[in-house]
Design a protein around this motif. Structure first.
Motif, mmCIF file in Angstrom:
data_model
loop_
_atom_site.group_PDB
_atom_site.id
_atom_site.type_symbol
_atom_site.label_atom_id
_atom_site.label_comp_id
_atom_site.label_asym_id
_atom_site.label_seq_id
_atom_site.Cartn_x
_atom_site.Cartn_y
_atom_site.Cartn_z
ATOM 1 N N PRO A 1 0.801 -1.229 0.000
ATOM 2 C CA PRO A 1 0.000 0.000 0.000
ATOM 3 C C PRO A 1 0.833 1.278 0.000
ATOM 4 C CG PRO A 1 -0.944 -1.594 1.509
ATOM 5 C CD PRO A 1 0.369 -2.161 1.052
ATOM 6 N N ALA B 1 2.305 1.680 -3.383
ATOM 7 C CA ALA B 1 1.222 2.075 -4.294
ATOM 8 C C ALA B 1 0.925 3.564 -4.159
ATOM 9 C CB ALA B 1 -0.028 1.250 -4.008
ATOM 10 N N PHE C 1 -5.180 5.811 -1.309
ATOM 11 C CA PHE C 1 -4.338 4.991 -0.433
ATOM 12 C C PHE C 1 -5.153 4.300 0.662
ATOM 13 C CE2 PHE C 1 -1.602 5.161 3.522
ATOM 14 C CZ PHE C 1 -0.882 4.018 3.225
ATOM 15 N N ILE D 1 -6.868 1.045 -0.457
ATOM 16 C CA ILE D 1 -5.819 0.074 -0.788
ATOM 17 C C ILE D 1 -5.264 -0.538 0.492
ATOM 18 C CG2 ILE D 1 -3.476 -0.188 -1.709
ATOM 19 C CD1 ILE D 1 -4.177 1.884 -3.834
ATOM 20 N N ALA E 1 -5.594 -4.499 1.685
ATOM 21 C CA ALA E 1 -4.384 -5.270 1.997
ATOM 22 C C ALA E 1 -4.451 -5.843 3.404
ATOM 23 C CB ALA E 1 -3.150 -4.383 1.840
#
Length: 207
Positions: free
Chosen positions: A21, A24, A54, A57, A61
């Protein structure tokens, strides 16, 4: 009754879910940092949009990680809460400073918690890491004092960075420099405190 065994987890998959994350966020930010997005009549910078992306995400995760391992550490839960809370403030006030301050508050919180334990003569790190690093009480107290100082230094460093440097610089330092410094510090401390590590009883008996 037999002890409940934890499911075996692929170390690579676990690492990807823990670090993915943040990477990303960094990649998304690089892609859209110069853009402006209008959402419900309000203009948002690329940084704020990357922050909003974010959050889900990270939650996805963590959900996968929980599904794989059957547990989440308190640190992971606390970090997720802080990301959601300060990400929400960042979007609500349309002000990227809130998300930047998050890092200071997280490191500062860990400093205070460890400090409270030290005042009480306890090592809260021992409660979290004793299974992974069997160590004498004296070693845990030394380790905890040093880690508390390290978190205080990182909190101070973050304040200096976000207040005096560009957003680009902060994102790069937050994504790579701070975690790398913390990893190197922790690794060096574990090596320096080897004399306090308790050897496995089975191995000791064989010698």
């Amino acid at each position: 009754m037999t002890k409940e065994t934890k499911p075996e987890v692929n170390p690579m998959a676990k690492t990807v879910l823990e670090l993915g994350p943040t990477i990303a966020f960094f990649l998304i930010y690089l892609r859209i940092k110069d853009n402006t997005y209008t959402i419900f009549g309000t203009d948002y910078s690329g940084f704020i949009v990357a922050t909003l992306v974010f959050v889900p995400i990270l939650l996805v995760a963590m959900g996968i990680l929980w599904r794989m391992t059957g547990e989440l550490s308190r640190m992971q839960i606390f970090t997720a809460f802080m990301v959601i809370f300060f990400g929400g403030l960042t979007a609500y006030f349309n002000d990227e400073r809130f998300f930047k301050m998050k890092t200071t508050i997280v490191y500062g919180f860990f400093t205070v918690i460890l400090g409270i334990g030290l005042i009480q003569g306890k090592s809260y790190l021992q409660y979290v890491l004793s299974d992974a690093i069997p160590m004498k009480q004296e070693g845990w107290m030394i380790f905890t004092r040093r880690v508390a100082v390290a978190f205080a230094v990182l909190a101070t460093a973050n304040e200096i960075v976000w207040r005096t440097m560009s957003t680009d610089a902060w994102v790069k330092i937050e994504t790579f420099a701070f975690p790398a410094l913390l990893f190197v510090f922790l690794s060096s401390q574990i090596m320096m405190l080897q004399k306090y590590v308790i050897e496995d009883e089975g191995e000791t008996a064989e010698k």
